[in-house]
Design a protein around this motif. Structure first.
Motif, PDB file in Angstrom:
ATOM      1  N   ASP A 277       7.358   4.300  13.637  1.00  0.00           N
ATOM      2  CA  ASP A 277       7.960   4.981  12.489  1.00  0.00           C
ATOM      3  C   ASP A 277       8.794   4.059  11.608  1.00  0.00           C
ATOM      4  OD1 ASP A 277       8.689   7.722  14.697  1.00  0.00           O
ATOM      5  OD2 ASP A 277       6.897   7.354  13.474  1.00  0.00           O
ATOM      6  N   LEU A 278       9.138   2.863  12.082  1.00  0.00           N
ATOM      7  CA  LEU A 278      10.140   2.032  11.417  1.00  0.00           C
ATOM      8  C   LEU A 278       9.563   0.759  10.800  1.00  0.00           C
ATOM      9  CD1 LEU A 278      13.141   2.202  13.909  1.00  0.00           C
ATOM     10  CD2 LEU A 278      12.885   3.394  11.741  1.00  0.00           C
ATOM     11  N   LYS A 279      10.246   0.339   9.733  1.00  0.00           N
ATOM     12  CA  LYS A 279      10.011  -0.950   9.095  1.00  0.00           C
ATOM     13  C   LYS A 279      11.359  -1.571   8.764  1.00  0.00           C
ATOM     14  CE  LYS A 279       5.553  -0.023   6.855  1.00  0.00           C
ATOM     15  NZ  LYS A 279       4.815   0.023   5.553  1.00  0.00           N
ATOM     16  N   ILE A 280      11.385  -2.885   8.832  1.00  0.00           N
ATOM     17  CA  ILE A 280      12.579  -3.623   8.415  1.00  0.00           C
ATOM     18  C   ILE A 280      12.284  -4.287   7.071  1.00  0.00           C
ATOM     19  CG2 ILE A 280      14.178  -5.481   8.968  1.00  0.00           C
ATOM     20  CD1 ILE A 280      13.605  -5.044  11.883  1.00  0.00           C
ATOM     21  N   ARG A 281      13.160  -4.066   6.115  1.00  0.00           N
ATOM     22  CA  ARG A 281      13.035  -4.702   4.801  1.00  0.00           C
ATOM     23  C   ARG A 281      14.234  -5.614   4.574  1.00  0.00           C
ATOM     24  NH1 ARG A 281      11.412   0.122   0.668  1.00  0.00           N
ATOM     25  NH2 ARG A 281      13.599   0.613   1.100  1.00  0.00           N
ATOM     26  N   ILE A 282      13.939  -6.844   4.146  1.00  0.00           N
ATOM     27  CA  ILE A 282      14.984  -7.805   3.790  1.00  0.00           C
ATOM     28  C   ILE A 282      14.928  -7.999   2.278  1.00  0.00           C
ATOM     29  CG2 ILE A 282      15.902 -10.116   4.135  1.00  0.00           C
ATOM     30  CD1 ILE A 282      14.584 -10.186   6.847  1.00  0.00           C
ATOM     31  N   LEU A 283      16.018  -7.680   1.611  1.00  0.00           N
ATOM     32  CA  LEU A 283      16.119  -7.765   0.150  1.00  0.00           C
ATOM     33  C   LEU A 283      17.163  -8.802  -0.230  1.00  0.00           C
ATOM     34  CD1 LEU A 283      16.229  -3.921  -0.544  1.00  0.00           C
ATOM     35  CD2 LEU A 283      14.218  -5.390  -0.699  1.00  0.00           C
ATOM     36  N   LYS A 284      16.945  -9.440  -1.372  1.00  0.00           N
ATOM     37  CA  LYS A 284      17.897 -10.430  -1.887  1.00  0.00           C
ATOM     38  C   LYS A 284      18.276 -10.059  -3.315  1.00  0.00           C
ATOM     39  CE  LYS A 284      18.639 -15.399  -2.636  1.00  0.00           C
ATOM     40  NZ  LYS A 284      18.036 -16.750  -2.592  1.00  0.00           N
TER      41      LYS A 284
ATOM     42  N   GLU B 291      17.461  -3.305   5.655  1.00  0.00           N
ATOM     43  CA  GLU B 291      17.258  -1.855   5.717  1.00  0.00           C
ATOM     44  C   GLU B 291      16.255  -1.520   6.820  1.00  0.00           C
ATOM     45  OE1 GLU B 291      17.907  -0.742   0.952  1.00  0.00           O
ATOM     46  OE2 GLU B 291      15.892  -0.719   1.843  1.00  0.00           O
ATOM     47  N   TYR B 292      16.577  -0.504   7.607  1.00  0.00           N
ATOM     48  CA  TYR B 292      15.621   0.100   8.542  1.00  0.00           C
ATOM     49  C   TYR B 292      15.106   1.366   7.866  1.00  0.00           C
ATOM     50  CZ  TYR B 292      16.566  -2.942  12.537  1.00  0.00           C
ATOM     51  OH  TYR B 292      16.650  -4.021  13.407  1.00  0.00           O
ATOM     52  N   VAL B 293      13.800   1.385   7.606  1.00  0.00           N
ATOM     53  CA  VAL B 293      13.222   2.443   6.783  1.00  0.00           C
ATOM     54  C   VAL B 293      12.160   3.185   7.577  1.00  0.00           C
ATOM     55  CG1 VAL B 293      12.033   2.958   4.621  1.00  0.00           C
ATOM     56  CG2 VAL B 293      13.647   1.051   4.722  1.00  0.00           C
ATOM     57  N   ARG B 294      12.184   4.492   7.477  1.00  0.00           N
ATOM     58  CA  ARG B 294      11.110   5.335   8.005  1.00  0.00           C
ATOM     59  C   ARG B 294      10.579   6.164   6.849  1.00  0.00           C
ATOM     60  NH1 ARG B 294      12.538   9.497  12.681  1.00  0.00           N
ATOM     61  NH2 ARG B 294      13.675  10.403  10.930  1.00  0.00           N
ATOM     62  N   GLY B 295       9.381   5.814   6.387  1.00  0.00           N
ATOM     63  CA  GLY B 295       8.856   6.457   5.183  1.00  0.00           C
ATOM     64  C   GLY B 295       9.692   6.050   3.979  1.00  0.00           C
ATOM     65  N   GLU B 296      10.334   7.037   3.354  1.00  0.00           N
ATOM     66  CA  GLU B 296      11.233   6.764   2.233  1.00  0.00           C
ATOM     67  C   GLU B 296      12.694   6.885   2.639  1.00  0.00           C
ATOM     68  OE1 GLU B 296      10.270   5.629  -0.645  1.00  0.00           O
ATOM     69  OE2 GLU B 296       8.137   5.786  -0.137  1.00  0.00           O
ATOM     70  N   ASP B 297      12.958   7.178   3.900  1.00  0.00           N
ATOM     71  CA  ASP B 297      14.334   7.373   4.370  1.00  0.00           C
ATOM     72  C   ASP B 297      14.890   6.075   4.929  1.00  0.00           C
ATOM     73  OD1 ASP B 297      14.106  10.065   3.701  1.00  0.00           O
ATOM     74  OD2 ASP B 297      13.321  10.599   5.695  1.00  0.00           O
ATOM     75  N   ILE B 298      16.107   5.744   4.546  1.00  0.00           N
ATOM     76  CA  ILE B 298      16.817   4.579   5.077  1.00  0.00           C
ATOM     77  C   ILE B 298      17.715   5.078   6.221  1.00  0.00           C
ATOM     78  CG2 ILE B 298      18.438   2.728   4.565  1.00  0.00           C
ATOM     79  CD1 ILE B 298      17.494   2.807   1.675  1.00  0.00           C
TER      80      ILE B 298
END
Length: 233
Positions: A164-171, A217-224
């Motif tokens: 269910d999870l994804k990790i996103r790294i933003l700068k 961010e730990y994201v599930r679908g559109e939810d953080i």
């Protein structure tokens, strides 16, 4: 003899017309009329002459003024530069000022970097360099050197599986429409399913992506479900 002349054909006899004041007045009137006509003709002639003289005068050619201004002074005398005319000033001044001063309207200002605060608890990610057996960061901080390794502990708002999870790294990036650039995105692969706290060890992120302000961010679908920020300098 007198009777013979009186009966001669072609002769008419009558009383002699005497000359008097009436004839003299007529002569004077004729003379005055003639003088008026002569004076009128003379005035018209003078007017035509002056009109012809005034219309025949030609203005001085414009090159005469330019020649007088551009003629060099005699040898040994100080050289003076003529002042610019008011007509040439307004048209030349805006062009010179516009080309001499660069505009800064299209330059994007550099973002102001700040040190994010340390956060803990559900919905937040805590950063540091060490962690204990309970996956709790022992030295929480949000500022790291470019070559410094780091760890984080993410506390989700609810339990989730790895699928269910994804990790996103933003700068932070002012050139992006959203103000942030996606550095990378990874799937979460925890050792235990259905957990709420996730631990991760990361190699120095500044070595590959440089200094800046980063957000995880730990994201599930559109939810953080969990988020946190740190600064690399």
């Amino acid at each position: 003899m007198a009777n013979r002349d009186r009966n001669r054909p072609g002769l008419v006899y009558g009383p002699v017309r005497p000359s008097g004041p009436r004839d003299r007045g007529r002569i004077v009137g004729n003379l005055l009329g003639f003088l008026i006509v002569v004076v009128t003709i003379a005035v018209l002639g003078i007017a035509i002459y002056f009109f012809g003289q005034s219309s025949g005068v030609e203005p001085a050619p414009p090159t005469a003024i330019a020649t007088a201004v551009l003629t060099p002074p005699p040898e040994g005398s100080p050289v003076t530069q003529p002042s610019p005319t008011p007509v040439a000033g307004p048209s030349a001044s805006p062009t010179l000022s516009a080309s001499a001063e660069p505009t800064t309207a299209t330059i994007t200002p550099a973002p102001t970097l700040f040190i994010p605060p340390v956060v803990t608890g559900p919905g937040f990610i805590t950063f540091g360099t060490n962690v204990d057996t309970q996956l709790q960061v022992t030295d929480p901080k949000t500022k790291f050197a470019i070559d410094e390794p780091m760890v984080w502990s993410a506390y989700l708002t609810e339990a989730a599986n790895s699928a269910d999870l994804k990790i996103r790294i933003l700068k932070l990036d002012a050139n992006q429409p959203s103000g942030e650039r996606l550095v990378r995105e990874d799937l979460v692969q925890p050792d235990v399913q259905g957990v709420q706290i996730f631990f991760r060890r990361l190699r120095p992120i500044g070595a590959s992506d440089g200094a800046g302000l980063f957000t995880i961010e730990y994201v599930r679908g559109e939810d953080i479900l969990s988020t946190g920020s740190f600064l690399v300098q």
